[in-house]
Motif scaffolding. Sequence first.
Motif, PDB file in Angstrom:
ATOM      1  N   GLU A  94      25.441  32.935  59.506  1.00 43.68           N
ATOM      2  CA  GLU A  94      24.978  31.798  60.294  1.00 43.68           C
ATOM      3  C   GLU A  94      25.393  30.471  59.686  1.00 43.68           C
ATOM      4  O   GLU A  94      25.485  29.470  60.389  1.00 43.68           O
ATOM      5  N   THR A  95      25.621  30.441  58.389  1.00 48.90           N
ATOM      6  CA  THR A  95      25.917  29.198  57.675  1.00 48.90           C
ATOM      7  C   THR A  95      27.264  29.300  56.955  1.00 48.90           C
ATOM      8  O   THR A  95      27.815  30.398  56.780  1.00 48.90           O
ATOM      9  N   SER A  96      27.771  28.155  56.502  1.00 51.58           N
ATOM     10  CA  SER A  96      29.034  28.140  55.755  1.00 51.58           C
ATOM     11  C   SER A  96      28.896  28.909  54.446  1.00 51.58           C
ATOM     12  O   SER A  96      29.826  29.608  54.019  1.00 51.58           O
TER      13      SER A  96
ATOM     14  N   ILE B 297      38.922  27.906  51.720  1.00 46.97           N
ATOM     15  CA  ILE B 297      38.154  27.928  52.966  1.00 46.97           C
ATOM     16  C   ILE B 297      37.152  26.780  52.999  1.00 46.97           C
ATOM     17  O   ILE B 297      36.952  26.140  54.037  1.00 46.97           O
ATOM     18  N   GLN B 298      36.535  26.509  51.850  1.00 45.72           N
ATOM     19  CA  GLN B 298      35.570  25.413  51.778  1.00 45.72           C
ATOM     20  C   GLN B 298      36.236  24.071  52.073  1.00 45.72           C
ATOM     21  O   GLN B 298      35.665  23.215  52.760  1.00 45.72           O
ATOM     22  N   LYS B 299      37.444  23.880  51.597  1.00 45.28           N
ATOM     23  CA  LYS B 299      38.187  22.641  51.863  1.00 45.28           C
ATOM     24  C   LYS B 299      38.477  22.512  53.356  1.00 45.28           C
ATOM     25  O   LYS B 299      38.412  21.410  53.917  1.00 45.28           O
ATOM     26  N   TYR B 300      38.800  23.628  54.003  1.00 44.99           N
ATOM     27  CA  TYR B 300      39.043  23.609  55.451  1.00 44.99           C
ATOM     28  C   TYR B 300      37.777  23.201  56.193  1.00 44.99           C
ATOM     29  O   TYR B 300      37.816  22.359  57.102  1.00 44.99           O
TER      30      TYR B 300
ATOM     31  N   LYS C 243      35.287  21.470  55.162  1.00 43.54           N
ATOM     32  CA  LYS C 243      34.995  20.052  54.918  1.00 43.54           C
ATOM     33  C   LYS C 243      35.949  19.144  55.685  1.00 43.54           C
ATOM     34  O   LYS C 243      35.532  18.155  56.306  1.00 43.54           O
ATOM     35  N   ALA C 244      37.246  19.487  55.666  1.00 44.56           N
ATOM     36  CA  ALA C 244      38.246  18.651  56.338  1.00 44.56           C
ATOM     37  C   ALA C 244      38.060  18.673  57.851  1.00 44.56           C
ATOM     38  O   ALA C 244      38.196  17.642  58.522  1.00 44.56           O
ATOM     39  N   GLN C 245      37.742  19.844  58.412  1.00 45.56           N
ATOM     40  CA  GLN C 245      37.588  19.986  59.858  1.00 45.56           C
ATOM     41  C   GLN C 245      36.175  19.661  60.332  1.00 45.56           C
ATOM     42  O   GLN C 245      35.929  19.616  61.543  1.00 45.56           O
ATOM     43  N   LYS C 246      35.271  19.455  59.373  1.00 41.52           N
ATOM     44  CA  LYS C 246      33.858  19.203  59.693  1.00 41.52           C
ATOM     45  C   LYS C 246      33.333  20.286  60.635  1.00 41.52           C
ATOM     46  O   LYS C 246      32.737  20.015  61.681  1.00 41.52           O
ATOM     47  N   THR C 247      33.585  21.537  60.244  1.00 40.87           N
ATOM     48  CA  THR C 247      33.212  22.676  61.077  1.00 40.87           C
ATOM     49  C   THR C 247      31.716  22.708  61.342  1.00 40.87           C
ATOM     50  O   THR C 247      30.905  22.700  60.413  1.00 40.87           O
TER      51      THR C 247
ATOM     52  N   GLN D 212      34.477  26.221  67.264  1.00 39.46           N
ATOM     53  CA  GLN D 212      34.872  25.736  65.938  1.00 39.46           C
ATOM     54  C   GLN D 212      34.781  26.860  64.909  1.00 39.46           C
ATOM     55  O   GLN D 212      35.624  26.963  64.010  1.00 39.46           O
ATOM     56  N   VAL D 213      33.772  27.690  65.035  1.00 36.02           N
ATOM     57  CA  VAL D 213      33.633  28.825  64.121  1.00 36.02           C
ATOM     58  C   VAL D 213      34.772  29.809  64.330  1.00 36.02           C
ATOM     59  O   VAL D 213      35.301  30.382  63.372  1.00 36.02           O
TER      60      VAL D 213
END
Length: 220
Positions: A176-178, A193-196, A198-202, A209-210
């Motif tokens: 359910e969460t990042s 993946i974490q950088k993605y 953050k950059a995409q503001k998923t 978006q998910v």
Amino acid sequence: MKTVLYILSTCLLSMVFTLSVHAQGGESEYLFKDFQQSLVYYKDGRVFKVKLNYSLARNAFMFIDENDKNNVKLFAEPEMVRVLKIDNRTFQLTPKGLAQEHLNQDPYLAVTYRGRSRPQGKQVGYGGRSETASVDSYSSIQSAGHIFKLETEKIIIADVQKRYTTKRNGKEKAFETSKQFLKLYPKEQQETIQKYIKAQKTNFDDPQQVLELVKYAEAL
């Protein structure tokens, strides 16, 4: 069409509900803005065309019975439903009867919707409100020889929980969460993946978006 709807109303007839639902935080009682013309495929081969919506107050699909004064009803045999086609979207029912939308096959991703609600509660002194259910009235209907007593209750839709299911190494994994999503991947991939994210503001409240996130992670 009248014959199909008549069969639907007799085979799938369930209780007629009256429910006063109030939104909180912009949430609606229903998943869709309007009741959608849909196809319901049954495990025994039956197919029905009917207007559907998903009640977040009851966490159940409901249909409009055009042969019964457009009353909104629940399915009497939800366990018999194989798949629901709503516009260009595909849904199934979980064992608990929740709506699970199939978003993508490869990589696999599905999302299950669960409305979180609570009784509005009765007014108390000094502007407060008790958490006791505020039942406004009672009514009853008769179906298949049984009489059901129904409560008309004011309900608050607090939010909509979205639980995602993907597949890793052939096994279904839920998140359910990042933070939960990152744990599905090896440590050497988690930082990328974490950088993605953050950059995409998923936004994990947005299934599309998910889905893009899952496609990115699976391509690493």
